[in-house]
Design an enzyme around this catalytic site. Structure first.
Site, PDB file in Angstrom:
ATOM      1  N   ALA A  18       0.832  -1.205   0.000  1.00  0.00           N
ATOM      2  CA  ALA A  18       0.000   0.000   0.000  1.00  0.00           C
ATOM      3  C   ALA A  18       0.869   1.259   0.000  1.00  0.00           C
ATOM      4  O   ALA A  18       0.669   2.170  -0.805  1.00  0.00           O
ATOM      5  CB  ALA A  18      -0.932  -0.005   1.212  1.00  0.00           C
ATOM      6  N   LYS A  37       9.525   0.736   9.755  1.00  0.00           N
ATOM      7  CA  LYS A  37       9.887   0.494  11.154  1.00  0.00           C
ATOM      8  C   LYS A  37      11.147  -0.354  11.259  1.00  0.00           C
ATOM      9  O   LYS A  37      12.007  -0.111  12.098  1.00  0.00           O
ATOM     10  CB  LYS A  37       8.723  -0.173  11.887  1.00  0.00           C
ATOM     11  N   THR A  45       3.634  -7.650   3.275  1.00  0.00           N
ATOM     12  CA  THR A  45       3.539  -7.897   1.829  1.00  0.00           C
ATOM     13  C   THR A  45       4.457  -9.023   1.384  1.00  0.00           C
ATOM     14  O   THR A  45       4.043  -9.933   0.653  1.00  0.00           O
ATOM     15  CB  THR A  45       3.884  -6.614   1.049  1.00  0.00           C
ATOM     16  N   TRP A  47       5.459 -11.509   2.832  1.00  0.00           N
ATOM     17  CA  TRP A  47       5.086 -12.826   3.355  1.00  0.00           C
ATOM     18  C   TRP A  47       3.930 -13.450   2.574  1.00  0.00           C
ATOM     19  O   TRP A  47       3.655 -14.638   2.722  1.00  0.00           O
ATOM     20  CB  TRP A  47       4.675 -12.709   4.817  1.00  0.00           C
ATOM     21  N   ALA A  48       3.222 -12.654   1.777  1.00  0.00           N
ATOM     22  CA  ALA A  48       2.011 -13.141   1.106  1.00  0.00           C
ATOM     23  C   ALA A  48       2.359 -14.215   0.078  1.00  0.00           C
ATOM     24  O   ALA A  48       3.147 -13.986  -0.831  1.00  0.00           O
ATOM     25  CB  ALA A  48       1.292 -11.974   0.431  1.00  0.00           C
ATOM     26  N   GLY A  50      -0.206 -16.404  -1.530  1.00  0.00           N
ATOM     27  CA  GLY A  50      -1.261 -16.730  -2.492  1.00  0.00           C
ATOM     28  C   GLY A  50      -1.253 -15.906  -3.758  1.00  0.00           C
ATOM     29  O   GLY A  50      -0.769 -16.337  -4.803  1.00  0.00           O
ATOM     30  N   GLU A 115      -9.085 -20.016  -4.781  1.00  0.00           N
ATOM     31  CA  GLU A 115      -8.945 -20.112  -3.328  1.00  0.00           C
ATOM     32  C   GLU A 115     -10.319 -20.124  -2.671  1.00  0.00           C
ATOM     33  O   GLU A 115     -11.350 -19.894  -3.329  1.00  0.00           O
ATOM     34  CB  GLU A 115      -8.109 -18.932  -2.798  1.00  0.00           C
ATOM     35  N   HIS A 244      -6.173 -17.575   9.911  1.00  0.00           N
ATOM     36  CA  HIS A 244      -5.932 -18.442   8.762  1.00  0.00           C
ATOM     37  C   HIS A 244      -6.012 -19.890   9.228  1.00  0.00           C
ATOM     38  O   HIS A 244      -5.426 -20.247  10.248  1.00  0.00           O
ATOM     39  CB  HIS A 244      -4.564 -18.161   8.141  1.00  0.00           C
ATOM     40  N   ARG A 296     -12.549 -18.718   5.085  1.00  0.00           N
ATOM     41  CA  ARG A 296     -11.548 -19.007   6.105  1.00  0.00           C
ATOM     42  C   ARG A 296     -12.134 -19.130   7.512  1.00  0.00           C
ATOM     43  O   ARG A 296     -11.676 -19.954   8.298  1.00  0.00           O
ATOM     44  CB  ARG A 296     -10.469 -17.921   6.089  1.00  0.00           C
ATOM     45  N   HIS A 357      -4.295 -14.065  11.245  1.00  0.00           N
ATOM     46  CA  HIS A 357      -3.716 -13.813   9.930  1.00  0.00           C
ATOM     47  C   HIS A 357      -3.961 -12.411   9.385  1.00  0.00           C
ATOM     48  O   HIS A 357      -3.123 -11.878   8.665  1.00  0.00           O
ATOM     49  CB  HIS A 357      -4.271 -14.842   8.942  1.00  0.00           C
ATOM     50  N   SER A 397      -6.713  -8.820  -0.137  1.00  0.00           N
ATOM     51  CA  SER A 397      -5.953  -7.871   0.682  1.00  0.00           C
ATOM     52  C   SER A 397      -4.883  -7.144  -0.119  1.00  0.00           C
ATOM     53  O   SER A 397      -4.781  -5.909  -0.063  1.00  0.00           O
ATOM     54  CB  SER A 397      -5.314  -8.582   1.871  1.00  0.00           C
TER      55      SER A 397
END
Length: 539
Positions: A18, A37, A45, A47-48, A50, A115, A244, A296, A357, A397
């Site tokens: 974003a 940070k 991001t 880690w996504a 899918g 999904e 999740h 989910r 999640h 997301s």
């Protein structure tokens, strides 16, 4: 003292999908400062696994994607937001392709997977590491742009408002942030900096670390949500924390998500050997006609039910009935990671448990990402745009990040010339605090918050459990406020303060909802109310 050495038009707190999307659009005409940070690529991001949901298949329609999103969100979604995001999705994919994101293709077309909760194949992906590919492409583009300044190790503490001006005028406009520079020597003076700009965008991610078990990265401590609340913004729908269904169960490895796409490509959920006579039984038919492809919240509650009913540590996710070449081709990252742990998913099932999640609620914003206070925007997981409602549909997301990152940036550019430059503001005052003498207090309180939130405000809730959580929050609030008021700030202390504030907002919201809807399941109120209403907290 009163003005920074460098002026920026926009400050963005957060360097994920974003934040970087907004930065790249803004950089057409604005000077942008992006604060991370930790490392620039350490957010959610990357880690996504899918992908991104978008209507690209000939048999799919915007109407179907909208209906799937509203169904998953238990009709708490804002219809206009859902329509806006779904209709913008194909353009978002096109922009990412132009940036060099190497989406998987099937001949001349993009390869689409399916999904849970989706009625069609519409998930665009890069193998099973979509987030990392997108983060890399956005970061490379941002680094190459002379109008974008990237700073890592900058821990935002609080928003700078009109009350912080050298000459206050009684307004409510936001002018930037106070941030702790952890990348510099901690012994230097002025380590907390007042960073100001014409507009400020919060893209700080969610609040997953409020819970003991979460797939979120270490920095997901609800910072933007807590800062916006303290500044005077409304926060909405914080009771809807998505769990999740399938996080790897391994006592040595934390937070490794097994993507939804494994179930989308045929993975089934079964009971493990510890289930005795029921071992190997596929249990999702007992809970939903959509089986493993149910939303989910349904799948997570089903797994939670079976674990508690049979006293299990985990259940099995099994895709070993598919050809090994198929599994390796579709899930190379997961296969490699699991093999390193002694699990061959092409031949045996994967032990999985639910884990927090995604944060569906957050700072309440409009279709341009505008929050309640002038000059402040919130995008991505820290915001409540109305897209997700009571439960986020898989792979919506990342899509929300691109659409709202673009929308917020364009809204700012449309009136940039009319925005006043930031006024002189007071520097951070550390004249009456000292060095912390008991860091163990921070660690103890952090651990306690995450444990009672998991046990009392988790997948299944009751009024009594939530009352116990509220009591503990009241006790800890005094301790944390006293500690914060007497000692120099550190990253751990800032995050603890935000974790506690976020936990309070979650519990307040959850206690107000006298029904079970989407991700919020209260055993004392198992039925659904006729009318879907948002939970809106006002400071």
């Amino acid at each position: 003292m009163s003005r920074p050495a460098v002026d920026y038009d926009v400050i963005i707190v957060g360097s994920g999908a974003a934040g970087l999307t907004a930065a790249l659009v803004l950089a057409e005409r604005a000077r942008v400062l992006v604060l991370a940070k930790g490392a620039l690529d350490a957010g959610s991001t990357a880690w996504a696994q899918g992908g991104i949901a978008a209507v690209l298949d000939a048999g799919d329609t915007f109407a179907d994607h909208i209906e799937d999103t509203m169904t998953a969100g238990a009709d708490l979604n804002r219809q206009k937001t859902v329509e806006f995001v779904v209709e913008q999705a194909p353009q978002a994919i096109e922009r990412l392709s132009r940036l060099g994101v190497p989406f998987n293709s099937d001949g001349t077309q993009l390869h689409l997977t399916r999904e849970g909760g989706h009625s069609h194949r519409r998930i665009v992906h890069v193998d099973d590491a979509t987030g990392w590919a997108i983060q890399s492409a956005l970061l490379n583009a941002a680094r190459a742009n002379p109008n974008i300044t990237l700073r890592s190790g900058m821990v935002a503490i609080d928003l700078i408002g009109d009350r912080h001006r050298i000459s206050p005028e009684g307004g409510q406009k936001i002018w930037g942030v106070y941030a702790l520079d952890t990348a510099s020597d901690s012994s230097t003076t002025g380590r907390v900096q007042a960073l100001t700009a014409r507009a400020t965008i919060l893209a700080t991610g969610g609040a997953g670390r409020t819970y003991q078990f979460s797939t979120a990265p270490r920095g997901a401590t609800g910072d933007g949500i807590a800062m916006a609340w303290r500044a005077g913004c409304r926060i909405s729908n914080m009771e809807f924390m998505q769990f999740h269904p399938t996080c790897l169960y391994n006592t040595e490895v934390k937070n490794f998500l097994i993507t939804e796409a494994v179930r989308g490509e045929g993975g089934i959920l079964t009971l493990p050997p510890d289930a005795g006579a029921e071992a190997g039984r596929r249990f999702m038919p007992d809970f939903d006609d959509r089986l493993e492809l149910a939303p989910r919240d349904v799948v997570a509650r089903a797994i939670d039910h079976e674990i508690k009913r049979l006293g299990l540590d985990y259940v099995h996710l099994d895709i070993s009935h598919r050809p090994p070449s198929f599994v390796q081709e579709h899930f190379p990252t997961i296969c490699e990671r699991l093999l390193a742990l002694g699990i061959d998913m092409t031949r045996e099932p994967i032990p999985v448990v639910p884990a927090q999640h995604y944060t569906c609620g957050g700072v309440r914003v409009d279709l341009a990402g505008r929050a309640d206070l002038p000059g402040l925007y919130a995008i991505g997981e820290c915001s409540d745009t109305g897209l997700h409602g009571a439960n986020r549909l898989a792979s919506n997301s990342l899509l929300e990040c691109f659409v709202f990152g673009d929308a917020a940036a364009r809204a700012i550019l449309a009136r940039l010339e009319d925005m006043a430059p930031p006024p002189p503001v007071h520097p951070w005052d550390e004249s009456r605090v000292s060095a912390a003498d008991e860091e163990v207090v921070i660690k103890q309180n952090w651990t306690e918050i995450r444990r009672f939130m998991w046990n009392y405000v988790g997948i299944v809730r009751t009024d009594k459990r939530m009352e116990r959580a509220a009591n503990r929050i009241r006790l800890l609030t005094g301790e944390v406020q006293e500690y914060y008021g007497n000692f120099h700030v550190s990253q751990d202390l800032i995050e603890l303060r935000n974790l506690l504030q976020t936990a309070d907002l979650i519990v307040r919201s959850a206690r107000r909802r006298k029904e079970s809807r989407g991700l919020h399941f209260n055993a004392d109120y198992p039925l659904l109310n006729e009318i879907a209403r948002d939970t809106i907290l006002v400071p």
